[in-house]
Design a protein around this motif. Structure first.
Motif, PDB file in Angstrom:
ATOM      1  N   PHE A  76       0.809  -1.223   0.000  1.00 24.83           N
ATOM      2  CA  PHE A  76       0.000   0.000   0.000  1.00 24.83           C
ATOM      3  C   PHE A  76       0.843   1.275   0.000  1.00 24.83           C
ATOM      4  CE2 PHE A  76      -2.967   3.162   1.574  1.00 24.83           C
ATOM      5  CZ  PHE A  76      -4.071   2.886   0.782  1.00 24.83           C
ATOM      6  N   ASP A  77       0.545   2.145  -0.942  1.00 25.85           N
ATOM      7  CA  ASP A  77       1.184   3.449  -1.148  1.00 25.85           C
ATOM      8  C   ASP A  77       2.675   3.389  -1.482  1.00 25.85           C
ATOM      9  OD1 ASP A  77      -0.931   5.168  -1.246  1.00 25.85           O
ATOM     10  OD2 ASP A  77      -0.853   5.722   0.872  1.00 25.85           O
ATOM     11  N   SER A  78       3.172   2.212  -1.810  1.00 25.01           N
ATOM     12  CA  SER A  78       4.537   2.112  -2.322  1.00 25.01           C
ATOM     13  C   SER A  78       4.494   2.396  -3.816  1.00 25.01           C
ATOM     14  CB  SER A  78       5.109   0.716  -2.100  1.00 25.01           C
ATOM     15  OG  SER A  78       5.386   0.509  -0.747  1.00 25.01           O
ATOM     16  N   ALA A  79       5.527   3.034  -4.306  1.00 27.00           N
ATOM     17  CA  ALA A  79       5.576   3.372  -5.732  1.00 27.00           C
ATOM     18  C   ALA A  79       6.825   2.788  -6.378  1.00 27.00           C
ATOM     19  CB  ALA A  79       5.558   4.882  -5.906  1.00 27.00           C
TER      20      ALA A  79
ATOM     21  N   VAL B 190       1.695   2.458  -8.340  1.00 23.94           N
ATOM     22  CA  VAL B 190       1.527   2.647  -6.905  1.00 23.94           C
ATOM     23  C   VAL B 190       0.567   1.583  -6.392  1.00 23.94           C
ATOM     24  CG1 VAL B 190       0.784   4.238  -5.081  1.00 23.94           C
ATOM     25  CG2 VAL B 190       1.864   5.147  -7.153  1.00 23.94           C
TER      26      VAL B 190
ATOM     27  N   LYS C 145      -2.222  -0.011  -4.108  1.00 19.70           N
ATOM     28  CA  LYS C 145      -3.376   0.507  -3.373  1.00 19.70           C
ATOM     29  C   LYS C 145      -4.144  -0.595  -2.664  1.00 19.70           C
ATOM     30  CE  LYS C 145      -2.941   4.849  -4.225  1.00 19.70           C
ATOM     31  NZ  LYS C 145      -2.703   5.790  -3.126  1.00 19.70           N
TER      32      LYS C 145
END
Length: 173
Positions: A61-64, A161, A163
């Motif tokens: 989650f929220d890693s890009a 990203v 989610k």
């Protein structure tokens, strides 16, 4: 008057030409087959890398992850464009955008849900196998879009990203 040796020498030349022709023909076919198969292998490698990239980042989650020249997602040079379709937002009744390749338009017109479609990533020209990655949401220039087509130059330049239940895919602009 011909000698017996002259006739046998002509026979040897004719036999050599026939053998050379057969070897050349089979060699050409073998090389052509090898090239076609290597194109398929390159595409399947890209397909596997794409599916893994989307699947891996989705749950983080929220890693890009940015795929660009520094960290390439390699695309075989034959393919000039990669298009994604977000089947969670698009309406089946909408006309197919001109930017989508024919195979993508077929899915665009037919499927309303990601679960029902057989592919959500498409190439120009069409690849030998279909690509279906985890659900994606697409952004271009900061706005959410139903589809996203990126030109390629031997690699796909995108930002992904995670989610949780989907992957956000956007252009690098």
């Amino acid at each position: 008057m011909r000698k017996k040796g002259d006739v046998s020498q002509i026979f040897v030349y004719i036999t050599a030409v026939i053998i050379f022709g057969i070897v050349f023909l089979f060699g050409y076919k073998a090389i052509n087959h090898f090239l076609v198969e290597s194109d398929k292998v390159a595409f399947i490698t890209f397909k596997t890398d794409m599916e893994k990239a989307v699947r891996t980042i989705k749950t983080d989650f929220d890693s890009a992850v940015v795929y660009s020249a520094e960290k390439p997602l390699r695309v075989p040079s034959k393919y000039t464009t990669i298009c994604f379709i977000d089947f969670t937002t698009h309406d089946v009744g909408k006309p197919c955008p001109a930017a989508l390749p024919p195979a993508a338009c077929d899915n665009w017109k037919t499927y309303a849900r990601w679960e029902d479609t057989t592919a959500n990533v498409f190439t120009v020209p069409d690849g030998p196998v279909q690509i279906k990655v985890s659900p994606v949401k697409l952004f271009d220039g900061g706005a959410q879009v139903d589809y996203l087509c990126n030109p390629t130059r031997g690699r796909l330049d995108v930002r992904m990203v995670g989610k949780g239940s989907y992957t956000l895919v956007s252009t690098l602009s």
